[in-house]
Design a protein around this motif. Structure first.
Motif, short mmCIF file in Angstrom:
data_model
loop_
_atom_site.label_atom_id
_atom_site.label_comp_id
_atom_site.label_asym_id
_atom_site.label_seq_id
_atom_site.Cartn_x
_atom_site.Cartn_y
_atom_site.Cartn_z
N ASN A 250 32.99 -51.22 84.35
CA ASN A 250 32.21 -50.87 83.16
C ASN A 250 33.11 -51.02 81.94
OD1 ASN A 250 29.77 -50.21 84.36
ND2 ASN A 250 30.37 -48.09 84.72
N TRP B 174 47.25 -44.78 94.33
CA TRP B 174 47.13 -43.37 94.72
C TRP B 174 47.72 -43.24 96.13
CZ3 TRP B 174 41.66 -40.85 95.66
CH2 TRP B 174 41.80 -39.48 95.89
N ARG C 205 39.93 -35.77 85.04
CA ARG C 205 40.59 -37.09 84.98
C ARG C 205 40.26 -37.73 83.63
NH1 ARG C 205 38.87 -40.82 89.56
NH2 ARG C 205 40.74 -41.94 88.99
N VAL D 169 39.61 -50.88 89.44
CA VAL D 169 40.31 -49.71 88.91
C VAL D 169 39.49 -49.17 87.74
CG1 VAL D 169 42.69 -50.28 89.55
CG2 VAL D 169 41.67 -51.31 87.49
N LYS D 170 39.88 -48.04 87.20
CA LYS D 170 39.30 -47.59 85.93
C LYS D 170 39.89 -48.48 84.82
CE LYS D 170 36.93 -43.79 87.06
NZ LYS D 170 35.50 -43.61 86.82
N GLY E 262 39.13 -47.15 95.09
CA GLY E 262 38.42 -45.90 94.83
C GLY E 262 37.00 -46.01 95.36
N ALA E 263 36.07 -45.39 94.63
CA ALA E 263 34.68 -45.34 95.09
C ALA E 263 34.07 -46.74 95.22
CB ALA E 263 33.87 -44.48 94.11
N MET E 264 34.11 -47.51 94.14
CA MET E 264 33.48 -48.83 94.16
C MET E 264 34.28 -49.82 95.02
SD MET E 264 30.66 -48.63 92.61
CE MET E 264 30.12 -50.23 92.04
N ASP F 222 46.13 -50.07 96.05
CA ASP F 222 45.85 -48.91 95.22
C ASP F 222 47.16 -48.21 94.84
OD1 ASP F 222 43.25 -47.56 94.36
OD2 ASP F 222 44.45 -45.85 94.97
N GLN G 127 43.48 -48.39 83.79
CA GLN G 127 44.47 -48.73 84.81
C GLN G 127 44.61 -50.25 84.97
OE1 GLN G 127 42.27 -46.77 87.95
NE2 GLN G 127 43.53 -44.93 87.85
N GLU H 22 36.85 -43.38 80.45
CA GLU H 22 36.90 -44.77 79.98
C GLU H 22 36.37 -44.89 78.54
OE1 GLU H 22 34.69 -46.41 83.47
OE2 GLU H 22 36.46 -47.66 83.74
N TRP I 84 25.34 -51.17 91.72
CA TRP I 84 25.72 -50.37 92.88
C TRP I 84 26.46 -49.13 92.40
CZ3 TRP I 84 23.72 -51.25 97.47
CH2 TRP I 84 23.28 -52.53 97.78
N THR I 85 26.41 -48.06 93.15
CA THR I 85 27.17 -46.87 92.81
C THR I 85 27.93 -46.37 94.04
OG1 THR I 85 25.33 -45.42 93.37
CG2 THR I 85 25.51 -46.08 91.06
N ALA I 86 28.87 -45.49 93.83
CA ALA I 86 29.63 -44.88 94.92
C ALA I 86 30.38 -43.68 94.36
CB ALA I 86 30.62 -45.88 95.49
P1 NAD Z 1 37.51 -44.45 91.02
O1 NAD Z 1 38.07 -43.44 90.10
O2 NAD Z 1 36.81 -43.99 92.23
O3 NAD Z 1 38.69 -45.44 91.49
C1 NAD Z 1 39.51 -46.05 90.53
C2 NAD Z 1 40.96 -45.73 90.84
O4 NAD Z 1 41.21 -44.34 90.72
C3 NAD Z 1 41.39 -46.11 92.23
O5 NAD Z 1 42.64 -46.69 92.13
C4 NAD Z 1 41.42 -44.80 92.97
O6 NAD Z 1 42.30 -44.76 94.04
C5 NAD Z 1 41.86 -43.87 91.91
N1 NAD Z 1 41.39 -42.50 92.17
C6 NAD Z 1 40.13 -42.10 92.48
N2 NAD Z 1 40.09 -40.76 92.67
C7 NAD Z 1 41.37 -40.31 92.45
C8 NAD Z 1 41.97 -39.04 92.49
N3 NAD Z 1 41.28 -37.94 92.80
N4 NAD Z 1 43.30 -38.94 92.22
C9 NAD Z 1 44.02 -40.04 91.91
N5 NAD Z 1 43.51 -41.29 91.85
C10 NAD Z 1 42.18 -41.43 92.13
O7 NAD Z 1 36.62 -45.44 90.13
P2 NAD Z 1 35.21 -46.12 90.48
O8 NAD Z 1 34.15 -45.10 90.33
O9 NAD Z 1 35.34 -46.89 91.73
O10 NAD Z 1 35.08 -47.09 89.22
C11 NAD Z 1 35.82 -48.32 89.12
C12 NAD Z 1 35.18 -49.12 87.98
O11 NAD Z 1 33.83 -49.43 88.33
C13 NAD Z 1 35.10 -48.35 86.65
O12 NAD Z 1 35.20 -49.25 85.58
C14 NAD Z 1 33.69 -47.75 86.68
O13 NAD Z 1 33.18 -47.48 85.39
C15 NAD Z 1 32.93 -48.91 87.35
N6 NAD Z 1 31.68 -48.51 88.03
C16 NAD Z 1 31.63 -47.40 88.80
C17 NAD Z 1 30.45 -47.07 89.46
C18 NAD Z 1 30.35 -45.87 90.37
O14 NAD Z 1 29.23 -45.54 90.80
N7 NAD Z 1 31.45 -45.22 90.76
C19 NAD Z 1 29.31 -47.89 89.29
C20 NAD Z 1 29.42 -49.05 88.50
C21 NAD Z 1 30.63 -49.35 87.86
#
Ligand code: NAD
Length: 312
Positions: free
Chosen positions: A104, A32, A270, A77-78, A9-11, A30, A81, A273, A128-130
């Motif tokens: 997190n 998805w 969605r 993953v979240k 996903g994002a991170m 992944d 998951q 957490e 970091w964020t994404a």
């Molecule tokens: P994310 O939702 O982007 O990705 C996690 C999972 O969800 C992946 O398997 C991805 O493919 C799936 N997913 C994403 N969008 C989807 C959609 N539209 N439909 C179906 N599946 C989808 O999660 P993330 O933001 O990368 O976070 C992962 C972990 O890192 C979490 O515990 C989060 O709290 C933590 N985190 C996130 C950030 C941030 O800036 N995003 C920063 C620090 C920590």
């Protein structure tokens, strides 16, 4: 080093992209399908501080990983998951495979150690964020860092080697002597505002303006302080966390930001957490016979909103 990004996903996209750029052999896993299909056909598109880049990537659906083995797995993953992803990762795990969790939330080590030997588990927090713009399309902005540590006291040198790999990719990792403190502190900060902003449908600055916000926040912080001490003997300083929070509410800093649970629940419908933040504290309270009414209410309302939106 063969690095698996478990959760593209994002991170996962951010970390994979930066590690791949530094010369590591990275592959993505992944669940998805649309995400994986797009990664396979078009690669991963990264919008890096306004500059768009497309990189070819190796990607697998979690149920069809094939013959790959990983030296290091980065979990992204979240939280909810995580168990299923760990089950799916079995084919790529060897006796030497190390796993790092930067999710997190709370309680992840207990889940991971059901699948991975303790000496191979590393944990941390990242600033970091994404953001995901669509399948295989990740938006990166801003700066960040990582704090990480081994779970097994014997594995400090190995943890430092993981930090070196991250540093070579520009991910700014630091070995921590007390990462549990940082994990609880971040959970406490998130627990004090994240779910509430989703329920109230507001940003941080707006949350700060509601009547009695300070009383509400302090009550939530006290429940996290109790939980950190009870579960991990971590002494959180509620006043320090309160000060950090009040600074982030400033509109000239992060005040106009909508936290992740708002993005998940309100913007993208969605699941959140919450069970790994406020819900975790509430569960610990029930186990110990201690009332945690603020975390209890936030967890019930967040799941209530999920139900109303038809996503539970
Ligand atoms: P994310 O939702 O982007 O990705 C996690 C999972 O969800 C992946 O398997 C991805 O493919 C799936 N997913 C994403 N969008 C989807 C959609 N539209 N439909 C179906 N599946 C989808 O999660 P993330 O933001 O990368 O976070 C992962 C972990 O890192 C979490 O515990 C989060 O709290 C933590 N985190 C996130 C950030 C941030 O800036 N995003 C920063 C620090 C920590």
């Amino acid at each position: 080093m063969r690095i698996a990004i478990a959760g593209a996903g994002a991170m996962g996209g951010r970390f994979g992209y930066m590690l791949q750029n530094s010369g590591q052999e990275v592959f993505y896993i992944d669940s998805w399908q649309e995400n994986i299909d797009k990664m396979k056909t078009d690669g991963l598109t990264i919008d890096d501080n306004g500059q768009e880049r497309k990189i070819p990537v190796k990607a697998y659906h979690a149920k069809q990983i094939g013959e790959e083995k990983a030296d290091l797995i980065i979990l992204f993953v979240k939280s909810m998951q995580l168990p299923e992803m760990l089950r799916d990762l079995k084919p790529i795990i060897t006796k030497e495979t190390k796993v790092i969790c930067l999710l997190n939330g709370l309680g992840h080590v207990k889940t991971i150690e059901q699948y991975i030997p303790r000496p191979n588990i590393y944990v941390g927090v990242t600033l970091w964020t994404a953001r995901m713009l669509g399948p295989a399309h990740v938006h990166l902005s801003g700066d960040g860092n990582i704090e990480l540590q081994n779970i097994d006291p014997e594995m400090e040198e190995e943890a430092k080697k993981i930090a070196d790999i991250f540093n070579a990719a520009g991910l700014k990792a630091k070995y921590s002597q007390n990462v549990l403190y940082s994990i609880w502190k971040k959970a406490c900060i998130n627990g004090a505002m994240n779910a509430t902003c989703a329920i109230l449908d507001c940003n941080l600055a707006q949350f700060n303006q509601i009547p009695h916000a300070d009383i509400y926040i302090r009550n939530l912080l006290n429940e996290f302080v109790w939980a950190a001490k009870t579960e991990d003997q971590v002494e959180l300083d509620a006043e320090e966390v309160f000060t950090v929070l009040k600074q982030t509410f400033d509109p000239s800093r992060q005040g106009l930001h909508y936290p992740s649970m708002h993005q998940d629940l309100v913007q993208n419908h969605r699941l959140t957490e919450v069970d790994y933040l406020n819900g975790y504290v509430w569960k610990l309270g029930r186990e110990k016979g201690v009332s945690t009414p603020y975390c209890e209410m936030i967890t019930i309302l967040t799941h209530g909103k999920e139900t109303i939106l038809g996503i539970s």
